[in-house]
Design an enzyme around this catalytic site. Structure first.
Site, PDB file in Angstrom:
ATOM      1  CG  HIS A   1      38.847  16.857  21.800  1.00  0.00           C
ATOM      2  ND1 HIS A   1      37.746  16.835  21.076  1.00  0.00           N
ATOM      3  CD2 HIS A   1      39.455  18.187  21.937  1.00  0.00           C
ATOM      4  CE1 HIS A   1      37.581  18.197  20.647  1.00  0.00           C
ATOM      5  NE2 HIS A   1      38.709  19.025  21.136  1.00  0.00           N
TER       6      HIS A   1
ATOM      7  CB  SER B   1      37.334   6.884  25.991  1.00  0.00           C
ATOM      8  OG  SER B   1      37.347   8.374  26.399  1.00  0.00           O
TER       9      SER B   1
ATOM     10  CD  GLU C   1      35.211   9.772  24.204  1.00  0.00           C
ATOM     11  OE1 GLU C   1      36.313  10.425  24.188  1.00  0.00           O
ATOM     12  OE2 GLU C   1      35.258   8.897  25.373  1.00  0.00           O
TER      13      GLU C   1
ATOM     14  CB  THR D   1      49.476  30.412  21.428  1.00  0.00           C
ATOM     15  OG1 THR D   1      50.601  31.459  20.799  1.00  0.00           O
ATOM     16  CG2 THR D   1      50.310  28.947  21.878  1.00  0.00           C
TER      17      THR D   1
END
Ligand code: HEM
Length: 369
Positions: free
Chosen positions: A116, A126, A136, A241
């Site tokens: 991310h 960030s 964020e 997974t």
């Protein structure tokens, strides 16, 4: 450096992985059977599957051009902290190990946190900035992210031992690598010297981080515009997974696929029951067969219409990605995990801030002032 010796991959597997990669790369570079050309897929020059052409900057006489990710990144160096903070890697590794000993599920969360962060403005930490309702961290896409406290704890220890030296971006890169190796991915050496970004905008996370609902074309365009290739997309999606997803994230796609008869019936019924009982906040394993093993079961699941996220399942019928999915499903897991390590290294080296760019934050959750 006090890192524990790396898990090793046998030469046979390394060669097999390389062959698979080469075959896959050449297939993708040649159009791979006629999938729609991804919108914006010309990217910014970092696409390693792209046929060589005049636009590249690394070629000579129209011959072989080194893919962007193989070129040394200015400012990144494996020995970056050798003098200024020699035990940096040891400190991170011990902290990650301690945290995973207490809560194994954090391994998946750290890997996802790294992705991310990468997805918005590259690996610049960030995602760690904490400005309520603005940064964020407060985006919808970040709602179920975990691992922030661990990264901050590591930062505090590093500040005490090597003041104003180690960036949060480097800590996150090292912690996610250690989380991956802890679940069985072969170790890879990291280069350091990333700087921390000063901007973190919630709206950008919701705009850029893929959270489901995207087409394969959009996913390819996103990866390529960030310097990664189609095979990186397929390989890195294999992170699913392990770990889990909320019913809220899974349901919309699942309902559509159920209506279209494009999901295995028994599996869909099981998920439906679980999500109805638990609601949108209920968690389901991303790999229902071997949820804690980092293996190629994820690809086998896709072959049986048992992909939990519709973005994952869509990769099977798509001519640009399906061949890779099938190849990984049919090969020993070690080949996938070997390539996973390589793609993770790339993830941490594209679009990074170095040198005088950005800053070394004193706290990972706040920019310096
Ligand atoms: C390609 C597009 C991708 C999409 C659309 C996607 C989407 C998602 C979604 C919807 C979840 C569940 C979130 C929740 O409900 O809590 C999830 C979880 C996860 N994702 Fe992805 N993802 C993508 C790529 C990646 C990549 C590249 C990585 C890592 C390299 C990754 C690692 C993970 C992990 C490890 C989890 C489980 C997290 C946990 O258990 O805490 N994903 N992803």
């Amino acid at each position: 450096m006090m890192r524990t010796p790396a898990a090793t991959v046998s030469p046979f597997l390394a060669v097999s992985a390389l062959l698979l990669l080469l075959v896959a790369s050449s297939v993708a570079a040649n159009g791979y059977g006629g999938g729609d050309a991804p919108a914006g897929a010309s990217g910014y020059g970092g696409h390693d599957d792209a046929p060589s052409g005049p636009k590249g900057d690394g070629g000579q006489d129209g011959g072989y051009q080194m893919p962007a990710y193989q070129k040394p990144v200015d400012g990144l160096d494996a020995g970056y902290y050798r003098k200024s903070c020699p035990d940096m890697e040891g400190i991170v590794q011990r902290a990650v190990k301690k945290a995973l000993d207490a809560d194994y599920t954090l391994a998946a969360s750290l890997i996802r946190l790294f992705f991310h962060d990468f997805a918005v403005r590259g690996t610049d930490a960030s995602v760690l900035i904490d400005v309520p309702h603005q940064s964020e961290r407060y985006a919808d896409a970040s709602k179920t992210l975990r691992g922030f406290d661990l990264i901050e704890e590591i930062k505090t220890e590093l500040e005490a031992k090597c003041h104003a030296t180690v960036s949060c971006a480097d800590i996150l890169a090292a912690a996610s690598r250690d989380a991956a190796t802890a679940v069985g991915v072969p170790d890879w050496s990291l280069k350091y010297g990333r700087k921390d970004g000063k901007d973190s905008i919630a709206g950008e996370a919701d705009r850029y981080v893929p959270m489901g609902g995207q087409s394969v074309t959009e996913l390819i365009a996103f990866f390529e515009s960030n310097g990664l290739s189609i095979i990186d997309l397929v390989v890195l999606s294999g992170a699913h997974t392990i770990g889990r997803a909320t019913c809220g994230a899974v349901k919309p796609g699942l309902c559509d696929r159920r209506r279209a008869g494009a999901v295995e019936r028994q599996y869909a019924d099981f998920l439906q029951r679980k999500c109805v009982a638990g609601g949108d906040g209920e968690y389901v394993e991303l790999d229902g067969e071997t949820p804690t093993a980092f293996d190629s079961q994820y690809y086998k699941n896709l072959m049986r219409e048992r992909g939990l996220l519709d973005t994952d399942q869509k990769m099977l019928p798509d001519s640009r990605t399906g061949g890779f999915v099938r190849a990984f499903a049919n090969q020993p897991s070690q080949i996938f995990i070997h390539l996973f390590a390589q793609s993770m290294r790339k993830l941490g080296e594209v679009q990074v801030l170095t040198g005088n760019e950005g800053e070394v934050r004193r706290k990972c959750s706040a920019v310096n002032y």
